[in-house]
Design an enzyme around this catalytic site. Sequence first.
Site, PDB file in Angstrom:
ATOM      1  N   GLN A 197       0.727  -1.027   0.060  1.00  0.00           N
ATOM      2  CA  GLN A 197       0.233   0.028   0.302  1.00  0.00           C
ATOM      3  C   GLN A 197       0.381   0.781  -0.135  1.00  0.00           C
ATOM      4  O   GLN A 197       1.910   1.590   1.008  1.00  0.00           O
ATOM      5  CB  GLN A 197      -1.380   0.843   0.860  1.00  0.00           C
ATOM      6  CG  GLN A 197      -2.153   1.157   1.310  1.00  0.00           C
ATOM      7  CD  GLN A 197      -2.518   1.076   2.074  1.00  0.00           C
ATOM      8  OE1 GLN A 197      -2.264   1.146   4.045  1.00  0.00           O
ATOM      9  NE2 GLN A 197      -3.909   1.265   2.253  1.00  0.00           N
TER      10      GLN A 197
ATOM     11  N   TYR B 137      -6.014  10.555   4.552  1.00  0.00           N
ATOM     12  CA  TYR B 137      -4.473  10.809   4.268  1.00  0.00           C
ATOM     13  C   TYR B 137      -4.227  11.850   3.212  1.00  0.00           C
ATOM     14  O   TYR B 137      -5.314  12.024   2.622  1.00  0.00           O
ATOM     15  CB  TYR B 137      -4.084   9.083   4.636  1.00  0.00           C
ATOM     16  CG  TYR B 137      -3.729   8.389   5.613  1.00  0.00           C
ATOM     17  CD1 TYR B 137      -2.975   9.175   6.856  1.00  0.00           C
ATOM     18  CD2 TYR B 137      -4.594   7.622   5.993  1.00  0.00           C
ATOM     19  CE1 TYR B 137      -3.131   8.810   7.937  1.00  0.00           C
ATOM     20  CE2 TYR B 137      -3.767   6.863   6.993  1.00  0.00           C
ATOM     21  CZ  TYR B 137      -4.180   7.318   8.488  1.00  0.00           C
ATOM     22  OH  TYR B 137      -3.797   6.772   9.542  1.00  0.00           O
TER      23      TYR B 137
ATOM     24  N   ARG C  77      -7.388   1.973  -2.546  1.00  0.00           N
ATOM     25  CA  ARG C  77      -8.500   1.974  -1.346  1.00  0.00           C
ATOM     26  C   ARG C  77      -9.470   3.113  -1.047  1.00  0.00           C
ATOM     27  O   ARG C  77      -8.186   4.630  -1.027  1.00  0.00           O
ATOM     28  CB  ARG C  77      -7.580   1.608   0.000  1.00  0.00           C
ATOM     29  CG  ARG C  77      -8.060   1.162   0.849  1.00  0.00           C
ATOM     30  CD  ARG C  77      -7.659   0.858   1.982  1.00  0.00           C
ATOM     31  NE  ARG C  77      -8.410  -0.075   2.643  1.00  0.00           N
ATOM     32  CZ  ARG C  77      -7.963  -0.186   4.408  1.00  0.00           C
ATOM     33  NH1 ARG C  77      -7.292   0.229   5.002  1.00  0.00           N
ATOM     34  NH2 ARG C  77      -8.553  -1.223   4.263  1.00  0.00           N
TER      35      ARG C  77
ATOM     36  N   GLY D  37      -9.432  -7.577   8.510  1.00  0.00           N
ATOM     37  CA  GLY D  37      -8.602  -6.928   9.604  1.00  0.00           C
ATOM     38  C   GLY D  37      -7.565  -7.472  10.374  1.00  0.00           C
ATOM     39  O   GLY D  37      -6.958  -8.093  10.750  1.00  0.00           O
TER      40      GLY D  37
END
Length: 372
Positions: free
Chosen positions: A97, A185, A232, A328
Amino acid sequence: MTSLFDPIEAGSLRLPNRIAMAPLTRNRAPDAVPTPLMQTYYVQRASAGLLISEGTAISHQGQGYADVPGLYGQEQLQAWKKVTDAVHAKGGRIVTQLWHVGRISHNVLQPDLQAPVAPSALTARSKTFVIDRETGQGQFVATSAPRALEQKELPGIVHSFATAAREAVHSAGFDGVELHAANGYLLDQFLKTGTNQRSDDYGGSIENRARLVLECVRAVADAIGAGRFGIRISPVTPANDIVDENPQALFEYLVRQLAPLGLSYIHVIEGATGGPRELADRPFDYQALKQAYRSAGGKGVWMVNNGYDRQLATRAVESGYADVVAFGKAYISNPDLVHRLRDDLPLNAWNSERFYGGGADGYTDYPALASQ
């Protein structure tokens, strides 16, 4: 009927089942260099249809938490190559990622103690993780005030994403990459009105706010091929103090622009990351989002994430609601999650006190069941 355990092709990626390990920050890479312990961790979980690595900084500026790995130095790339080689030896598939945290950082984590960067100079009401090098103890602290990126700096951000993607595949041996445009982010900060108050070509309208994400997607596609990466997104999560005034219109526009580009998958976090799947104050129609993508010609795998258990995941895939389900926290404590889900076996409980930082405890010491 399609099963959670059937194989699927995601662009150039051939997945033996439809269970992915979601990216999970674990803060166990001192000086941003992956360790042998990390190799063990990923190898233990190699039966996943797809391993998505923890968020990995594309540059020193992109780092927002202590001891997260990077892709911008030769030592980092060589260390990651050992991880990917070991995963491949176990028959696994792994993508990394690509991460730039933007304003979710602290001066002590930035080059020369500089301020973190963001679309606009708005401090996040959030925390980051730093480690006292004298005591070795980690703690969560408030993020530092950021500075706004100048428009002339943005091509450099795009270049950093493309370079990191190229190095990840050609030097570090990853099967592909995931572009992190979620969870508050940097790329998500540009997308959303709560963090983007720019008045130039990268702010204001939906088209402008989506511009940087789409430039990064096209640059990564040019670097490694669109079939080797996904993106994502998290339309309504409040993670890291993020919000948008009209997320349905924003993300339907975004996926329609992504549709003709040939990405391997779209990875959607539903609801609040790590929290409720539905938010009363942030309603969102995920089926309409998928339809917007498909109606615009998007053929990539539709991956969903957040709060899925065996029953929900099975229903999602069998109904056609999703193609792949990413897990997750369940993957933190169950390295053999595919086995446990297939045979409907009990899951290990996770120890949240060992999520961030430390050694093998709460990381590689969760037991797997005997193979059957």
